[in-house]
Design a protein around this motif. Structure first.
Motif, PDB file in Angstrom:
ATOM      1  N   ILE A 206       3.830   0.288  -7.485  1.00  0.00           N
ATOM      2  CA  ILE A 206       4.567   0.192  -8.791  1.00  0.00           C
ATOM      3  C   ILE A 206       3.428   0.556  -9.851  1.00  0.00           C
ATOM      4  O   ILE A 206       3.951   1.407 -10.863  1.00  0.00           O
ATOM      5  CB  ILE A 206       4.993  -1.407  -8.873  1.00  0.00           C
ATOM      6  N   ALA A 208       1.222   2.817  -9.744  1.00  0.00           N
ATOM      7  CA  ALA A 208       1.053   4.189  -9.632  1.00  0.00           C
ATOM      8  C   ALA A 208       2.084   4.948 -10.132  1.00  0.00           C
ATOM      9  O   ALA A 208       2.006   6.305 -10.442  1.00  0.00           O
ATOM     10  CB  ALA A 208       0.383   4.534  -8.266  1.00  0.00           C
ATOM     11  N   GLY A 211       5.797   4.804 -15.772  1.00  0.00           N
ATOM     12  CA  GLY A 211       6.079   5.858 -16.596  1.00  0.00           C
ATOM     13  C   GLY A 211       5.865   5.194 -17.997  1.00  0.00           C
ATOM     14  O   GLY A 211       5.457   4.121 -18.157  1.00  0.00           O
ATOM     15  N   PRO A 212       6.263   5.900 -19.227  1.00  0.00           N
ATOM     16  CA  PRO A 212       5.848   5.263 -20.455  1.00  0.00           C
ATOM     17  C   PRO A 212       6.819   4.061 -20.868  1.00  0.00           C
ATOM     18  O   PRO A 212       6.158   3.421 -21.546  1.00  0.00           O
ATOM     19  CB  PRO A 212       6.504   6.693 -21.314  1.00  0.00           C
ATOM     20  N   LEU A 214       7.242   1.446 -18.647  1.00  0.00           N
ATOM     21  CA  LEU A 214       6.558   0.273 -18.267  1.00  0.00           C
ATOM     22  C   LEU A 214       5.313   0.272 -19.138  1.00  0.00           C
ATOM     23  O   LEU A 214       4.900  -0.937 -19.402  1.00  0.00           O
ATOM     24  CB  LEU A 214       6.267   0.591 -17.171  1.00  0.00           C
TER      25      LEU A 214
ATOM     26  N   MET B 117       7.806  10.727 -13.698  1.00  0.00           N
ATOM     27  CA  MET B 117       7.956   9.489 -14.628  1.00  0.00           C
ATOM     28  C   MET B 117       7.236   9.936 -16.024  1.00  0.00           C
ATOM     29  O   MET B 117       6.416   9.720 -16.489  1.00  0.00           O
ATOM     30  CB  MET B 117       6.991   8.675 -14.044  1.00  0.00           C
ATOM     31  N   ALA B 118       8.293  10.612 -16.493  1.00  0.00           N
ATOM     32  CA  ALA B 118       8.078  11.136 -18.029  1.00  0.00           C
ATOM     33  C   ALA B 118       9.437  10.996 -18.669  1.00  0.00           C
ATOM     34  O   ALA B 118      10.515  11.291 -18.146  1.00  0.00           O
ATOM     35  CB  ALA B 118       7.664  12.492 -18.099  1.00  0.00           C
ATOM     36  N   ARG B 136       1.333  12.126 -15.796  1.00  0.00           N
ATOM     37  CA  ARG B 136       2.292  11.241 -15.637  1.00  0.00           C
ATOM     38  C   ARG B 136       2.240  11.411 -14.089  1.00  0.00           C
ATOM     39  O   ARG B 136       2.150  12.539 -13.621  1.00  0.00           O
ATOM     40  CB  ARG B 136       3.573  11.566 -16.275  1.00  0.00           C
ATOM     41  N   PRO B 137       2.790  10.416 -13.464  1.00  0.00           N
ATOM     42  CA  PRO B 137       3.075  10.273 -12.128  1.00  0.00           C
ATOM     43  C   PRO B 137       4.393  11.359 -11.831  1.00  0.00           C
ATOM     44  O   PRO B 137       5.140  11.422 -12.580  1.00  0.00           O
ATOM     45  CB  PRO B 137       3.543   8.907 -11.652  1.00  0.00           C
ATOM     46  N   LEU B 139       6.795  11.658  -8.820  1.00  0.00           N
ATOM     47  CA  LEU B 139       7.068  11.124  -7.420  1.00  0.00           C
ATOM     48  C   LEU B 139       7.693  12.410  -6.754  1.00  0.00           C
ATOM     49  O   LEU B 139       9.029  12.872  -7.186  1.00  0.00           O
ATOM     50  CB  LEU B 139       8.000   9.881  -7.532  1.00  0.00           C
ATOM     51  N   ARG B 168       2.725  11.980  -6.174  1.00  0.00           N
ATOM     52  CA  ARG B 168       2.662  10.793  -5.278  1.00  0.00           C
ATOM     53  C   ARG B 168       3.811  11.011  -4.260  1.00  0.00           C
ATOM     54  O   ARG B 168       4.939  11.416  -4.701  1.00  0.00           O
ATOM     55  CB  ARG B 168       2.718   9.643  -6.170  1.00  0.00           C
ATOM     56  N   LEU B 170       6.376   9.442  -1.682  1.00  0.00           N
ATOM     57  CA  LEU B 170       7.056   8.264  -1.354  1.00  0.00           C
ATOM     58  C   LEU B 170       8.242   8.687  -0.528  1.00  0.00           C
ATOM     59  O   LEU B 170       8.852   9.600  -0.622  1.00  0.00           O
ATOM     60  CB  LEU B 170       7.549   7.442  -2.378  1.00  0.00           C
ATOM     61  N   GLU B 174      11.444   3.822  -0.141  1.00  0.00           N
ATOM     62  CA  GLU B 174      10.339   3.365  -0.761  1.00  0.00           C
ATOM     63  C   GLU B 174      10.489   3.337  -2.426  1.00  0.00           C
ATOM     64  O   GLU B 174      10.114   2.649  -3.142  1.00  0.00           O
ATOM     65  CB  GLU B 174       9.220   3.888  -0.498  1.00  0.00           C
ATOM     66  N   ARG B 177      12.833   1.503  -4.106  1.00  0.00           N
ATOM     67  CA  ARG B 177      12.426   0.092  -4.464  1.00  0.00           C
ATOM     68  C   ARG B 177      11.446  -0.143  -5.531  1.00  0.00           C
ATOM     69  O   ARG B 177      11.220  -1.085  -6.327  1.00  0.00           O
ATOM     70  CB  ARG B 177      11.900  -0.504  -3.188  1.00  0.00           C
ATOM     71  N   ILE B 178      10.629   0.733  -5.590  1.00  0.00           N
ATOM     72  CA  ILE B 178       9.497   0.765  -6.332  1.00  0.00           C
ATOM     73  C   ILE B 178       9.821   1.194  -7.892  1.00  0.00           C
ATOM     74  O   ILE B 178       9.672   0.324  -8.746  1.00  0.00           O
ATOM     75  CB  ILE B 178       8.330   2.091  -6.079  1.00  0.00           C
ATOM     76  N   SER B 182       9.401  -0.681 -11.412  1.00  0.00           N
ATOM     77  CA  SER B 182       8.595  -0.131 -12.483  1.00  0.00           C
ATOM     78  C   SER B 182       9.542   0.425 -13.775  1.00  0.00           C
ATOM     79  O   SER B 182       8.989   0.706 -14.755  1.00  0.00           O
ATOM     80  CB  SER B 182       7.692   1.105 -11.872  1.00  0.00           C
TER      81      SER B 182
END
Lengths: 280, 280
Positions: A206, A208, A211-212, A214, B117-118, B136-137, B139, B168, B170, B174, B177-178, B182
């Motif tokens: 979570i 990792a 995003g902005p 969270l 995640m932006a 930023r991550p 995914l 990342r 996943l 997964e 759920r994550i 988040s």
């Protein structure tokens, strides 16, 4: 107002001193704090001189209490001994009823509570900024409306405007009900959200995947317990009420999500989020 | 990778195009969007050319689906007809299981889901930024681990790194759920908080007393329903589970507040808030 004593020269007290200077205050600014903080405040030219509480108060027209709530409550009863006749005592504590009750016992000095709605995660005088209060609400909480009419109160109000803050007048108990919703509830939700995610078995993933959104939602969770212990202790009934209202709303939203769409919830949430940005 | 087709040239699609250019991508960037958006995207030099879906896909090595989830789900089944053999199809949708199931049916092109995640409150190509994904991550959600090993996938992964994002990997379930925790949970809490305060009898005073904490806490509540309808519809079980976990935690925190102190809650919340900032 010619001499100001800042008692507790941290982020808020230091920023108020810098803001006064930037707004053209030409008098003396005295600081009452630990030796280390005074040295830091002098180095950053936040104050003109560090003094003990009694020496600072006997010279000050405005005594600005900017420490934590428990220290404000400890300090107020000592002020009648030191303060000048007609001096104004104010504070920047985050809850107001208990502080107003203590302030109402002052005889030589006038008490007028305040609460600048400004701050940041970084604490201490080294984080102080002259523009911290600019464009932000500055809540004033007279016990009686006439407390706003004295020459010292009018002078203080004029300086609040000069530093760019937006003064708003509330009674101490109105204040505590309002900030339970506008400030204390968001704090507890951020703490609860961050705690929930931290305890989750997938908390590493979570974190990792954050995003902005969270990052913003957990910013308040960075706040220090030393500040919040006092706030939670001195505003319990209003905060419990705000929490209950929120939990009921979250449960109702969950129920609506199961049976239908949340379009109206999104519209309502957006409406208030826009309203508070426009009321600034 | 020589030709990229961006399908849905909004904030995310437009930012991906700008990020590729800034990272040194020398090939062609085609856009598929409404006439008005294409005109805007050409004016801002975000794309090289606007085309229909079939014309763009028959040239593209990478087909980047950046529209809302329902439009991604509508588009994927059409791609086998248009896409080049060996092309990579990816998307930027906020939930992945339903999209991955649709993508798994492609035969000529390879599908590899993604989720940068932006984002920001402002939408549309005029808000696009080359640096939106930096730090930023990003995914990536292969249905099978081997999906990451094809030449097209490795090339795409290299470009994700070049634009400064942090990839990342996943699985699609997964992922869902994550991000329920988040991203989707913080969204619903912001919406519920903002809605609760908007309905409060003192909502005007609450808005007028808002400090920076409330502004941050209601930022997500500004998000548009058109985006969230699809997310809520395609990730219901995980979001309900996240909501339940949070509501139980909020109730437990309330109970602890009545009987004791919240020092451990504040420590736990701060720990995770710091952890997610350090894992970035």
């Amino acid at each position: 107002m010619e001499t100001v004593a800042i008692v507790g020269v941290g982020l808020i007290g230091g920023s108020f001193a810098l803001a006064l200077r930037e707004a053209g205050f030409g008098g003396r600014i005295l600081g009452v704090s630990s030796e280390r903080t005074i040295a830091e405040a002098l180095r950053h030219r936040v104050i003109d001189e560090g003094l003990t509480l009694d020496r600072a108060c006997e010279q000050a027209d405005l005594i600005y209490l900017a420490g934590p709530i428990h220290s404000i409550l400890d300090t107020i009863p000592q002020l009648d001994e030191y303060a000048r006749e007609g001096a104004l005592v104010t504070d920047a504590g985050s809850t107001k009823q208990k502080i107003a009750a203590a302030g109402a016992k002052l005889r030589r000095a006038q008490f007028l509570g305040g609460h600048p709605m400004a701050g940041k995660e970084t604490r201490g005088v080294q984080a102080a900024e002259a523009r911290l209060f600019a464009g932000r609400p500055y809540l004033l909480t007279p016990s009686r409306p006439s407390d706003m009419e004295t020459p010292a109160a009018l002078d203080f109000l004029a300086w609040i405007r000069k530093i760019g803050a937006v003064p708003r007048v509330l009674s101490p108990d109105e204040h505590d009900r309002i900030v339970a919703h506008s400030s204390h509830l968001p704090q507890l939700l951020s703490t609860a959200l961050s705690g929930t995610l931290g305890k989750h078995p997938d908390s590493e993933q979570i974190a990792a995947a954050a995003g902005p959104g969270l990052v913003d939602s957990t910013r308040l969770a960075l706040s220090g317990w030393d500040i919040w212990r006092d706030i939670l202790e001195t505003n319990r009934p209003s905060i419990l009420e705000a929490l209950d209202t929120f939990i009921a709303e979250a449960q109702a939203l969950r129920a609506r999500y199961v049976t239908s769409e949340l379009e109206a919830d999104f519209a309502d949430g957006k409406e208030f989020a826009l309203r508070l940005r426009n009321s600034r």
